[in-house]
Scaffold this motif. Sequence first.
Motif, PDB file in Angstrom:
ATOM      1  N   ARG A   1      -1.618  -2.730  17.172  1.00 20.11           N
ATOM      2  CA  ARG A   1      -2.485  -1.571  17.033  1.00 20.11           C
ATOM      3  C   ARG A   1      -2.397  -0.777  18.326  1.00 20.11           C
ATOM      4  O   ARG A   1      -2.408  -1.341  19.408  1.00 20.11           O
ATOM      5  CB  ARG A   1      -3.928  -1.989  16.788  1.00 20.11           C
ATOM      6  CG  ARG A   1      -4.107  -2.763  15.507  1.00 20.11           C
ATOM      7  CD  ARG A   1      -4.475  -1.834  14.387  1.00 20.11           C
ATOM      8  NE  ARG A   1      -4.600  -2.606  13.159  1.00 20.11           N
ATOM      9  CZ  ARG A   1      -4.053  -2.263  12.023  1.00 20.11           C
ATOM     10  NH1 ARG A   1      -3.372  -1.145  11.933  1.00 20.11           N
ATOM     11  NH2 ARG A   1      -4.187  -2.998  10.946  1.00 20.11           N
ATOM     12  N   ASP A   2      -2.319   0.519  18.206  1.00 21.23           N
ATOM     13  CA  ASP A   2      -2.160   1.384  19.365  1.00 21.23           C
ATOM     14  C   ASP A   2      -3.448   2.160  19.607  1.00 21.23           C
ATOM     15  O   ASP A   2      -3.497   3.379  19.420  1.00 21.23           O
ATOM     16  CB  ASP A   2      -0.974   2.332  19.154  1.00 21.23           C
ATOM     17  CG  ASP A   2      -0.582   3.086  20.410  1.00 21.23           C
ATOM     18  OD1 ASP A   2      -0.960   2.635  21.509  1.00 21.23           O
ATOM     19  OD2 ASP A   2       0.087   4.116  20.289  1.00 21.23           O
ATOM     20  N   GLY A   3      -4.522   1.462  19.941  1.00 27.20           N
ATOM     21  CA  GLY A   3      -5.780   2.119  20.267  1.00 27.20           C
ATOM     22  C   GLY A   3      -6.729   2.319  19.101  1.00 27.20           C
ATOM     23  O   GLY A   3      -7.918   2.294  19.271  1.00 27.20           O
ATOM     24  N   SER A   4      -6.219   2.522  17.894  1.00 24.23           N
ATOM     25  CA  SER A   4      -7.098   2.724  16.743  1.00 24.23           C
ATOM     26  C   SER A   4      -6.491   2.038  15.522  1.00 24.23           C
ATOM     27  O   SER A   4      -5.288   1.794  15.481  1.00 24.23           O
ATOM     28  CB  SER A   4      -7.287   4.214  16.463  1.00 24.23           C
ATOM     29  OG  SER A   4      -6.140   4.743  15.845  1.00 24.23           O
ATOM     30  N   PRO A   5      -7.319   1.736  14.515  1.00 19.05           N
ATOM     31  CA  PRO A   5      -6.784   1.082  13.319  1.00 19.05           C
ATOM     32  C   PRO A   5      -5.744   1.912  12.577  1.00 19.05           C
ATOM     33  O   PRO A   5      -4.944   1.381  11.824  1.00 19.05           O
ATOM     34  CB  PRO A   5      -8.016   0.869  12.434  1.00 19.05           C
ATOM     35  CG  PRO A   5      -9.181   0.988  13.345  1.00 19.05           C
ATOM     36  CD  PRO A   5      -8.758   1.870  14.477  1.00 19.05           C
ATOM     37  N   ALA A   6      -5.735   3.230  12.807  1.00 19.66           N
ATOM     38  CA  ALA A   6      -4.807   4.100  12.083  1.00 19.66           C
ATOM     39  C   ALA A   6      -3.526   4.363  12.865  1.00 19.66           C
ATOM     40  O   ALA A   6      -2.762   5.243  12.505  1.00 19.66           O
ATOM     41  CB  ALA A   6      -5.491   5.416  11.753  1.00 19.66           C
ATOM     42  N   SER A   7      -3.286   3.604  13.936  1.00 20.57           N
ATOM     43  CA  SER A   7      -2.085   3.839  14.731  1.00 20.57           C
ATOM     44  C   SER A   7      -1.441   2.506  15.104  1.00 20.57           C
ATOM     45  O   SER A   7      -2.089   1.633  15.675  1.00 20.57           O
ATOM     46  CB  SER A   7      -2.447   4.626  15.997  1.00 20.57           C
ATOM     47  OG  SER A   7      -1.278   4.902  16.738  1.00 20.57           O
ATOM     48  N   LEU A   8      -0.170   2.373  14.747  1.00 24.91           N
ATOM     49  CA  LEU A   8       0.591   1.163  15.039  1.00 24.91           C
ATOM     50  C   LEU A   8       1.715   1.496  16.011  1.00 24.91           C
ATOM     51  O   LEU A   8       2.330   2.567  15.918  1.00 24.91           O
ATOM     52  CB  LEU A   8       1.212   0.589  13.760  1.00 24.91           C
ATOM     53  CG  LEU A   8       0.262   0.167  12.663  1.00 24.91           C
ATOM     54  CD1 LEU A   8       1.041  -0.098  11.378  1.00 24.91           C
ATOM     55  CD2 LEU A   8      -0.497  -1.072  13.082  1.00 24.91           C
ATOM     56  N   ARG A   9       1.991   0.588  16.900  1.00 20.94           N
ATOM     57  CA  ARG A   9       3.142   0.699  17.791  1.00 20.94           C
ATOM     58  C   ARG A   9       4.125  -0.383  17.361  1.00 20.94           C
ATOM     59  O   ARG A   9       3.760  -1.552  17.279  1.00 20.94           O
ATOM     60  CB  ARG A   9       2.706   0.483  19.237  1.00 20.94           C
ATOM     61  CG  ARG A   9       3.780   0.697  20.218  1.00 20.94           C
ATOM     62  CD  ARG A   9       3.916   2.196  20.535  1.00 20.94           C
ATOM     63  NE  ARG A   9       5.222   2.412  21.133  1.00 20.94           N
ATOM     64  CZ  ARG A   9       6.057   3.358  20.797  1.00 20.94           C
ATOM     65  NH1 ARG A   9       5.737   4.233  19.883  1.00 20.94           N
ATOM     66  NH2 ARG A   9       7.214   3.490  21.365  1.00 20.94           N
TER      67      ARG A   9
END
Length: 128
Positions: free
Chosen positions: A90-98
């Motif tokens: 997770r990249d800071g929020s549930p709606a963003s993946l790295r």
Amino acid sequence: MITWPELQALYGASPVPDLDTCHFFYIHIDERDTSVTFGFETQQLPPHPEPEWSQKAYNTLRFWIEFTGVTELRVAGLLAEAEREVRITRDGSPASLRVSVESERRSISFTATSARVSHRRVYLQGPL
């Protein structure tokens, strides 16, 4: 830790295969839909298979993970290698993946807004 409901249903309380231990055999980059699809296979068979799978012999599970809303795509070679590391965080929020897959000489990395297991199938690889 990213969970895959489509795989968790097959494995139940058993651990879902670690992507680093799966054979990484497929990459598809679709610039029109801003998506990237990875294909993995494992011989760690699920204890709760789909009912239709019982009609045939199999020893390998293949599954594809589709990432959508892809941005910041960086590619250095595309050949899947045995010695590589798969990271999905997770990249800071549930709606963003790295997402990144890196080996000694090749890599692919990007961010995505969502991911799902888009296909699953079993087949017989070599003799039982």
